[in-house]
Design a protein around this motif. Structure first.
Motif, PDB file in Angstrom:
ATOM      1  N   GLY A  57      11.409  28.720  32.719  1.00  0.00           N
ATOM      2  CA  GLY A  57      11.317  28.172  34.062  1.00  0.00           C
ATOM      3  C   GLY A  57      11.340  29.235  35.146  1.00  0.00           C
ATOM      4  N   LEU A  58      10.948  30.458  34.793  1.00  0.00           N
ATOM      5  CA  LEU A  58      10.985  31.568  35.742  1.00  0.00           C
ATOM      6  C   LEU A  58       9.686  31.659  36.525  1.00  0.00           C
ATOM      7  CD1 LEU A  58      12.484  34.208  33.296  1.00  0.00           C
ATOM      8  CD2 LEU A  58      13.710  32.836  34.990  1.00  0.00           C
ATOM      9  N   SER A  59       9.750  32.345  37.662  1.00  0.00           N
ATOM     10  CA  SER A  59       8.572  32.576  38.491  1.00  0.00           C
ATOM     11  C   SER A  59       8.260  34.065  38.533  1.00  0.00           C
ATOM     12  CB  SER A  59       8.829  32.095  39.919  1.00  0.00           C
ATOM     13  OG  SER A  59       9.114  30.718  39.930  1.00  0.00           O
ATOM     14  N   LYS A  60       6.995  34.401  38.811  1.00  0.00           N
ATOM     15  CA  LYS A  60       6.633  35.811  38.978  1.00  0.00           C
ATOM     16  C   LYS A  60       7.490  36.403  40.084  1.00  0.00           C
ATOM     17  CE  LYS A  60       1.923  35.839  37.298  1.00  0.00           C
ATOM     18  NZ  LYS A  60       0.525  36.114  37.564  1.00  0.00           N
ATOM     19  N   GLY A  61       8.025  37.606  39.823  1.00  0.00           N
ATOM     20  CA  GLY A  61       8.863  38.285  40.799  1.00  0.00           C
ATOM     21  C   GLY A  61      10.347  38.042  40.621  1.00  0.00           C
ATOM     22  N   ASP A  62      10.743  37.046  39.805  1.00  0.00           N
ATOM     23  CA  ASP A  62      12.168  36.836  39.527  1.00  0.00           C
ATOM     24  C   ASP A  62      12.734  38.080  38.863  1.00  0.00           C
ATOM     25  OD1 ASP A  62      12.257  34.281  40.579  1.00  0.00           O
ATOM     26  OD2 ASP A  62      12.263  33.256  38.632  1.00  0.00           O
ATOM     27  N   LYS A  63      13.996  38.365  39.136  1.00  0.00           N
ATOM     28  CA  LYS A  63      14.674  39.517  38.557  1.00  0.00           C
ATOM     29  C   LYS A  63      15.677  39.036  37.514  1.00  0.00           C
ATOM     30  CE  LYS A  63      13.276  42.392  42.008  1.00  0.00           C
ATOM     31  NZ  LYS A  63      11.842  42.536  41.919  1.00  0.00           N
ATOM     32  N   VAL A  64      15.460  39.441  36.254  1.00  0.00           N
ATOM     33  CA  VAL A  64      16.372  39.101  35.160  1.00  0.00           C
ATOM     34  C   VAL A  64      17.251  40.318  34.917  1.00  0.00           C
ATOM     35  CG1 VAL A  64      16.547  38.427  32.731  1.00  0.00           C
ATOM     36  CG2 VAL A  64      14.658  37.562  34.142  1.00  0.00           C
ATOM     37  N   SER A  65      18.573  40.107  34.950  1.00  0.00           N
ATOM     38  CA  SER A  65      19.509  41.204  34.705  1.00  0.00           C
ATOM     39  C   SER A  65      20.597  40.722  33.759  1.00  0.00           C
ATOM     40  CB  SER A  65      20.088  41.734  36.023  1.00  0.00           C
ATOM     41  OG  SER A  65      20.692  40.688  36.761  1.00  0.00           O
ATOM     42  N   PHE A  66      21.497  41.619  33.402  1.00  0.00           N
ATOM     43  CA  PHE A  66      22.446  41.381  32.316  1.00  0.00           C
ATOM     44  C   PHE A  66      23.827  41.829  32.760  1.00  0.00           C
ATOM     45  CE2 PHE A  66      18.280  42.899  31.161  1.00  0.00           C
ATOM     46  CZ  PHE A  66      17.762  41.766  30.555  1.00  0.00           C
ATOM     47  N   TYR A  67      24.869  41.076  32.342  1.00  0.00           N
ATOM     48  CA  TYR A  67      26.228  41.452  32.723  1.00  0.00           C
ATOM     49  C   TYR A  67      27.197  41.266  31.567  1.00  0.00           C
ATOM     50  CZ  TYR A  67      30.844  41.581  34.636  1.00  0.00           C
ATOM     51  OH  TYR A  67      32.152  41.906  34.835  1.00  0.00           O
ATOM     52  N   LYS A  68      27.977  42.292  31.346  1.00  0.00           N
ATOM     53  CA  LYS A  68      29.162  42.224  30.489  1.00  0.00           C
ATOM     54  C   LYS A  68      30.090  43.310  30.988  1.00  0.00           C
ATOM     55  CE  LYS A  68      30.971  41.871  25.890  1.00  0.00           C
ATOM     56  NZ  LYS A  68      31.711  40.657  26.245  1.00  0.00           N
ATOM     57  N   GLU A  69      31.354  42.966  31.126  1.00  0.00           N
ATOM     58  CA  GLU A  69      32.333  43.927  31.634  1.00  0.00           C
ATOM     59  C   GLU A  69      32.334  45.201  30.795  1.00  0.00           C
ATOM     60  OE1 GLU A  69      37.054  44.016  32.836  1.00  0.00           O
ATOM     61  OE2 GLU A  69      36.118  42.118  32.340  1.00  0.00           O
ATOM     62  N   ASN A  70      32.332  46.360  31.462  1.00  0.00           N
ATOM     63  CA  ASN A  70      32.383  47.685  30.836  1.00  0.00           C
ATOM     64  C   ASN A  70      31.112  48.064  30.080  1.00  0.00           C
ATOM     65  OD1 ASN A  70      35.004  47.863  31.817  1.00  0.00           O
ATOM     66  ND2 ASN A  70      35.901  47.153  29.899  1.00  0.00           N
ATOM     67  N   VAL A  71      30.009  47.355  30.317  1.00  0.00           N
ATOM     68  CA  VAL A  71      28.759  47.669  29.615  1.00  0.00           C
ATOM     69  C   VAL A  71      27.668  48.008  30.640  1.00  0.00           C
ATOM     70  CG1 VAL A  71      26.963  46.805  28.063  1.00  0.00           C
ATOM     71  CG2 VAL A  71      29.354  46.175  27.672  1.00  0.00           C
ATOM     72  N   THR A  72      26.959  49.110  30.364  1.00  0.00           N
ATOM     73  CA  THR A  72      25.795  49.504  31.152  1.00  0.00           C
ATOM     74  C   THR A  72      24.553  49.165  30.346  1.00  0.00           C
ATOM     75  OG1 THR A  72      27.062  51.341  32.085  1.00  0.00           O
ATOM     76  CG2 THR A  72      24.666  51.431  32.338  1.00  0.00           C
ATOM     77  N   PHE A  73      23.571  48.521  30.981  1.00  0.00           N
ATOM     78  CA  PHE A  73      22.377  48.057  30.270  1.00  0.00           C
ATOM     79  C   PHE A  73      21.151  48.876  30.647  1.00  0.00           C
ATOM     80  CE2 PHE A  73      25.201  44.400  30.375  1.00  0.00           C
ATOM     81  CZ  PHE A  73      25.205  44.045  29.040  1.00  0.00           C
ATOM     82  N   TYR A  74      20.288  49.103  29.662  1.00  0.00           N
ATOM     83  CA  TYR A  74      19.006  49.788  29.844  1.00  0.00           C
ATOM     84  C   TYR A  74      17.917  48.958  29.180  1.00  0.00           C
ATOM     85  CZ  TYR A  74      22.358  53.548  30.512  1.00  0.00           C
ATOM     86  OH  TYR A  74      23.429  54.299  30.937  1.00  0.00           O
ATOM     87  N   PRO A  75      16.936  48.403  29.877  1.00  0.00           N
ATOM     88  CA  PRO A  75      16.842  48.452  31.332  1.00  0.00           C
ATOM     89  C   PRO A  75      17.924  47.569  31.959  1.00  0.00           C
ATOM     90  CG  PRO A  75      15.185  46.960  30.468  1.00  0.00           C
ATOM     91  CD  PRO A  75      15.859  47.603  29.283  1.00  0.00           C
ATOM     92  N   SER A  76      18.304  47.896  33.174  1.00  0.00           N
ATOM     93  CA  SER A  76      19.344  47.113  33.846  1.00  0.00           C
ATOM     94  C   SER A  76      18.760  45.830  34.427  1.00  0.00           C
ATOM     95  CB  SER A  76      19.993  47.934  34.954  1.00  0.00           C
ATOM     96  OG  SER A  76      19.019  48.315  35.912  1.00  0.00           O
ATOM     97  N   GLN A  77      17.443  45.806  34.623  1.00  0.00           N
ATOM     98  CA  GLN A  77      16.791  44.652  35.225  1.00  0.00           C
ATOM     99  C   GLN A  77      15.347  44.579  34.761  1.00  0.00           C
ATOM    100  OE1 GLN A  77      17.521  43.619  39.504  1.00  0.00           O
ATOM    101  NE2 GLN A  77      15.464  44.448  39.697  1.00  0.00           N
ATOM    102  N   GLN A  78      14.830  43.371  34.648  1.00  0.00           N
ATOM    103  CA  GLN A  78      13.430  43.159  34.279  1.00  0.00           C
ATOM    104  C   GLN A  78      12.819  42.251  35.337  1.00  0.00           C
ATOM    105  OE1 GLN A  78      11.711  44.363  31.477  1.00  0.00           O
ATOM    106  NE2 GLN A  78       9.890  43.448  32.363  1.00  0.00           N
ATOM    107  N   THR A  79      11.744  42.708  35.981  1.00  0.00           N
ATOM    108  CA  THR A  79      11.030  41.867  36.939  1.00  0.00           C
ATOM    109  C   THR A  79       9.992  41.046  36.185  1.00  0.00           C
ATOM    110  OG1 THR A  79      11.359  43.482  38.693  1.00  0.00           O
ATOM    111  CG2 THR A  79       9.636  41.844  39.045  1.00  0.00           C
ATOM    112  N   VAL A  80      10.024  39.737  36.390  1.00  0.00           N
ATOM    113  CA  VAL A  80       9.135  38.838  35.664  1.00  0.00           C
ATOM    114  C   VAL A  80       7.719  38.936  36.225  1.00  0.00           C
ATOM    115  CG1 VAL A  80       8.691  36.422  35.066  1.00  0.00           C
ATOM    116  CG2 VAL A  80      11.047  37.265  35.185  1.00  0.00           C
ATOM    117  N   SER A  81       6.772  39.236  35.346  1.00  0.00           N
ATOM    118  CA  SER A  81       5.365  39.236  35.748  1.00  0.00           C
ATOM    119  C   SER A  81       4.519  38.430  34.755  1.00  0.00           C
ATOM    120  CB  SER A  81       4.829  40.665  35.847  1.00  0.00           C
ATOM    121  OG  SER A  81       4.932  41.313  34.602  1.00  0.00           O
TER     122      SER A  81
END
Length: 91
Positions: free
Chosen positions: A52-76
């Protein structure tokens, strides 16, 4: 004749999150955010799927004490095999 535009039904992003260095016994579930709003969590295998996402939405991830790579994905477009690596660091 043109190809139908199915984006009215929303785009989807799914994949797997692997966290390096997570201590034994710590829950491995990660919160999935769309435009900074929590919408889902991974399963026990790190798999996730958000639709149900739209183009340009930003998908990111969260967990305490965790760094994510990629930190964000732009929906295209639809993505079914996004690989996200997380690195756990004790604070």
């Amino acid at each position: 004749n043109t190809t139908p535009d199915f984006t009215d039904y929303g785009l989807s992003v799914g994949g797997k999150i692997v966290i390096d260095g997570l201590p034994e016994g710590v829950n491995n579930q990660v919160t999935i955010l769309v435009n900074s709003k929590a919408v889902a969590t991974t399963d026990e295998n790190g798999l996730f799927y958000v639709s149900g996402l739209s183009k340009g939405d930003k998908v990111s991830f969260y967990k305490e004490n965790v760094t994510f790579y990629p930190s964000q994905q732009t929906v295209s477009e639809d993505i079914y095999d996004l690989r996200v690596d997380g690195h756990y660091e004790e604070q």
